[in-house]
Design a protein around this motif. Sequence first.
Motif, PDB file in Angstrom:
ATOM      1  N   PHE B  83      23.161 -34.204   8.498  1.00 52.35           N
ATOM      2  CA  PHE B  83      23.798 -35.218   7.657  1.00 52.35           C
ATOM      3  C   PHE B  83      23.380 -36.620   8.074  1.00 52.35           C
ATOM      4  N   GLN B  84      23.604 -37.539   7.153  1.00 53.50           N
ATOM      5  CA  GLN B  84      23.287 -38.941   7.411  1.00 53.50           C
ATOM      6  C   GLN B  84      24.042 -39.485   8.629  1.00 53.50           C
ATOM      7  N   SER B  85      25.346 -39.158   8.711  1.00 54.75           N
ATOM      8  CA  SER B  85      26.156 -39.736   9.787  1.00 54.75           C
ATOM      9  C   SER B  85      26.428 -38.719  10.899  1.00 54.75           C
ATOM     10  N   PHE B  86      25.461 -37.851  11.139  1.00 50.18           N
ATOM     11  CA  PHE B  86      25.450 -36.880  12.261  1.00 50.18           C
ATOM     12  C   PHE B  86      26.518 -35.799  12.145  1.00 50.18           C
ATOM     13  N   GLU B  87      27.774 -36.218  11.930  1.00 45.74           N
ATOM     14  CA  GLU B  87      28.875 -35.259  11.764  1.00 45.74           C
ATOM     15  C   GLU B  87      28.976 -34.282  12.924  1.00 45.74           C
ATOM     16  N   LEU B  88      28.811 -34.796  14.148  1.00 48.16           N
ATOM     17  CA  LEU B  88      29.045 -33.939  15.316  1.00 48.16           C
ATOM     18  C   LEU B  88      30.538 -33.841  15.560  1.00 48.16           C
ATOM     19  N   TYR B  89      30.944 -32.778  16.275  1.00 46.53           N
ATOM     20  CA  TYR B  89      32.347 -32.629  16.615  1.00 46.53           C
ATOM     21  C   TYR B  89      32.644 -33.547  17.803  1.00 46.53           C
ATOM     22  N   PRO B  90      33.441 -34.605  17.611  1.00 41.60           N
ATOM     23  CA  PRO B  90      33.557 -35.640  18.650  1.00 41.60           C
ATOM     24  C   PRO B  90      34.288 -35.172  19.908  1.00 41.60           C
ATOM     25  N   HIS B  91      35.068 -34.084  19.795  1.00 46.18           N
ATOM     26  CA  HIS B  91      35.830 -33.641  20.960  1.00 46.18           C
ATOM     27  C   HIS B  91      35.068 -32.624  21.793  1.00 46.18           C
ATOM     28  N   MET B  92      33.819 -32.355  21.410  1.00 51.23           N
ATOM     29  CA  MET B  92      33.055 -31.355  22.149  1.00 51.23           C
ATOM     30  C   MET B  92      31.795 -31.976  22.732  1.00 51.23           C
ATOM     31  N   THR B  93      31.306 -31.356  23.806  1.00 54.01           N
ATOM     32  CA  THR B  93      30.054 -31.824  24.398  1.00 54.01           C
ATOM     33  C   THR B  93      28.888 -31.419  23.498  1.00 54.01           C
ATOM     34  N   ALA B  94      27.707 -31.987  23.802  1.00 52.76           N
ATOM     35  CA  ALA B  94      26.508 -31.632  23.040  1.00 52.76           C
ATOM     36  C   ALA B  94      26.321 -30.122  23.057  1.00 52.76           C
ATOM     37  N   LEU B  95      26.461 -29.540  24.248  1.00 50.87           N
ATOM     38  CA  LEU B  95      26.272 -28.089  24.386  1.00 50.87           C
ATOM     39  C   LEU B  95      27.261 -27.317  23.516  1.00 50.87           C
ATOM     40  N   GLN B  96      28.536 -27.722  23.566  1.00 51.79           N
ATOM     41  CA  GLN B  96      29.560 -27.022  22.774  1.00 51.79           C
ATOM     42  C   GLN B  96      29.301 -27.172  21.282  1.00 51.79           C
ATOM     43  N   ASN B  97      28.842 -28.354  20.877  1.00 50.36           N
ATOM     44  CA  ASN B  97      28.512 -28.582  19.474  1.00 50.36           C
ATOM     45  C   ASN B  97      27.469 -27.582  18.991  1.00 50.36           C
ATOM     46  N   VAL B  98      26.482 -27.335  19.840  1.00 55.82           N
ATOM     47  CA  VAL B  98      25.369 -26.477  19.431  1.00 55.82           C
ATOM     48  C   VAL B  98      25.755 -24.996  19.531  1.00 55.82           C
ATOM     49  N   SER B  99      26.667 -24.687  20.447  1.00 54.95           N
ATOM     50  CA  SER B  99      27.003 -23.268  20.670  1.00 54.95           C
ATOM     51  C   SER B  99      28.050 -22.730  19.703  1.00 54.95           C
ATOM     52  N   LEU B 100      28.907 -23.614  19.182  1.00 56.28           N
ATOM     53  CA  LEU B 100      30.095 -23.165  18.448  1.00 56.28           C
ATOM     54  C   LEU B 100      29.794 -22.135  17.349  1.00 56.28           C
ATOM     55  N   ALA B 101      28.924 -22.503  16.419  1.00 57.39           N
ATOM     56  CA  ALA B 101      28.679 -21.606  15.285  1.00 57.39           C
ATOM     57  C   ALA B 101      27.929 -20.351  15.718  1.00 57.39           C
ATOM     58  N   GLN B 102      27.117 -20.461  16.771  1.00 54.03           N
ATOM     59  CA  GLN B 102      26.435 -19.261  17.256  1.00 54.03           C
ATOM     60  C   GLN B 102      27.455 -18.212  17.671  1.00 54.03           C
ATOM     61  N   VAL B 103      28.521 -18.676  18.346  1.00 52.35           N
ATOM     62  CA  VAL B 103      29.541 -17.744  18.833  1.00 52.35           C
ATOM     63  C   VAL B 103      30.381 -17.219  17.666  1.00 52.35           C
ATOM     64  N   HIS B 104      30.796 -18.139  16.772  1.00 52.11           N
ATOM     65  CA  HIS B 104      31.778 -17.740  15.763  1.00 52.11           C
ATOM     66  C   HIS B 104      31.159 -17.210  14.470  1.00 52.11           C
ATOM     67  N   VAL B 105      29.892 -17.512  14.239  1.00 50.01           N
ATOM     68  CA  VAL B 105      29.254 -17.015  13.018  1.00 50.01           C
ATOM     69  C   VAL B 105      28.285 -15.880  13.351  1.00 50.01           C
ATOM     70  N   LEU B 106      27.402 -16.122  14.319  1.00 49.62           N
ATOM     71  CA  LEU B 106      26.413 -15.102  14.653  1.00 49.62           C
ATOM     72  C   LEU B 106      26.962 -14.090  15.659  1.00 49.62           C
ATOM     73  N   LYS B 107      28.174 -14.346  16.167  1.00 51.30           N
ATOM     74  CA  LYS B 107      28.838 -13.446  17.114  1.00 51.30           C
ATOM     75  C   LYS B 107      28.012 -13.250  18.386  1.00 51.30           C
ATOM     76  N   ARG B 108      27.274 -14.284  18.769  1.00 49.50           N
ATOM     77  CA  ARG B 108      26.612 -14.201  20.068  1.00 49.50           C
ATOM     78  C   ARG B 108      27.659 -14.392  21.151  1.00 49.50           C
ATOM     79  N   SER B 109      27.395 -13.850  22.349  1.00 56.78           N
ATOM     80  CA  SER B 109      28.319 -14.107  23.453  1.00 56.78           C
ATOM     81  C   SER B 109      28.187 -15.571  23.847  1.00 56.78           C
ATOM     82  N   GLN B 110      29.236 -16.102  24.486  1.00 56.98           N
ATOM     83  CA  GLN B 110      29.205 -17.511  24.872  1.00 56.98           C
ATOM     84  C   GLN B 110      27.986 -17.794  25.749  1.00 56.98           C
ATOM     85  N   LYS B 111      27.681 -16.852  26.664  1.00 52.58           N
ATOM     86  CA  LYS B 111      26.574 -17.061  27.600  1.00 52.58           C
ATOM     87  C   LYS B 111      25.245 -17.098  26.843  1.00 52.58           C
TER      88      LYS B 111
END
Lengths: 239, 242
Positions: B83-111
């Motif tokens: 998106f134009q204005s990044f739309e990152l989740y402000p309460h999460m770290t860069a790592l958490q931002n990138v991992s979130l959907a992998q865990v909850h959508v692709l069902k990858r393990s957190q690790k």
Amino acid sequence: MNYRWDWSVLIREPFADWLWSGVLLTLAISLLSWAVALTIGIVVGIARSAPSRTARLVAGIYIDVFRSVPPLVQLFLWYFVFPEMVPDSVGLWLKRDLPYPEIVTAVLAIGLFAGARVAEQVRAGIEAVGAPLLPAALATGLRPLQAFRLIALPLGLRAIVGPLTSEFLITIKLSSLSLTIGVLELTAQSRHVENYTFQGFEAFTFATIGYLVIGLCATGLMRLIDNRLGGAALRKATA
Amino acid sequence: MIVLDDVHKFYGSQQILRGCSATISLGEVVVVCGPSGSGKSTLIKCINGLVPFERGSITVDGVSVSSPETDLPALRARIGMVFQSFELYPHMTALQNVSLAQVHVLKRSQKEADERSVKILTRVGLGGKLGNRPAELSGGQQQRVSIARALAMNPQAMLFDEPTSALDPEMINEVLEVMQELAVEGMTMIVVTHEMGFAQRVANRVLFMDRGEIVEDTPKDQFFTAPSSERAKQFLNQVLTH
């Protein structure tokens, strides 16, 4: 003014005992009704932001009714009127068997009133801070409920901790209303001491400082939580 | 791979898109440009169903975006969006931002998700910023986290909605470089942008939009040297001369 000051009433028995039991009861009612208010506020605030029109409508009616009727009237309604309107067996149980009926009624009445106010804050937080990120969350493939639960709700709640301080303070101060149905909390005990000793200035000075200390502690606590959660930055980011 | 057929979009009585049709094949990089208010952002958001449209159809790999039977979240998971204005989740770290959907959508393990996030964040040059929250990052860095968030899902295509418009000039290049690398690797990309330099270097094709219509759909070289429509000529004059 011809007034004989006597601060010793504050440390003399049984008056000291009365005042401190008042402090404890005020603390207990404040904390319990705040717990009720937070629980109701979060649930109703979520319902207010839900896609279902029925949920939004019901939550809206609750908020409008409980925010608009004076809390003192609500307290009387719950204590004096409600037991007469329910089926006799329930009414009897409320009047006879419910343990600590005045305290329970006060906690619920104040909690229900403050809950409506908290619900509006929750809704506003979700709307202003949480919801704008929903498209980004949905774009990653999260389902709408997941996006709400993982992003919009936690963000919305973080953003309102600061503004909730006022609601917490209002809830604490409202605990004094419960003296009208016979709860011997801090204000009631101060009057009690005045009636026995005629040392009203001392007794109410004690009450004033008591409320002030409790309020300052509540403010400090909320500020601490807000700082931990980074609430100020969240509110600024969307401003 | 992505087929738009006669897409119409209304906001109330106002018509935003007037019969847009285009086909984007696998591995193509298509730049969408045009004056503001021409419907570029709306069009790109129709492709992953963030904006519903009233008439016409869009299919991604043969799956209709607007059909009620389509599993829209599953389709979105296969298309990355920036998106134009990044739309990152402000309460999460860069790592958490990138991992979130992998865990909850692709069902990858957190690790597993975190490992992949580290790899991708390192690739966009942010290996040292894993634990930082968006507020602690510059605009360019935030946008690269946002690109990493999309890439972590192994998307088949990427949509960019004016990815550099909210950036200070000195940060635009770090984002464009990441996008250029992606294009070179063969990612299918639709990029709404005013960066004509990027279009000239990277695009295969340019869609020029004006007032809700795709006025021009031409190979890049032809668009910059010999645009066929008067409106595209005017637009190019304005953006290239300033």
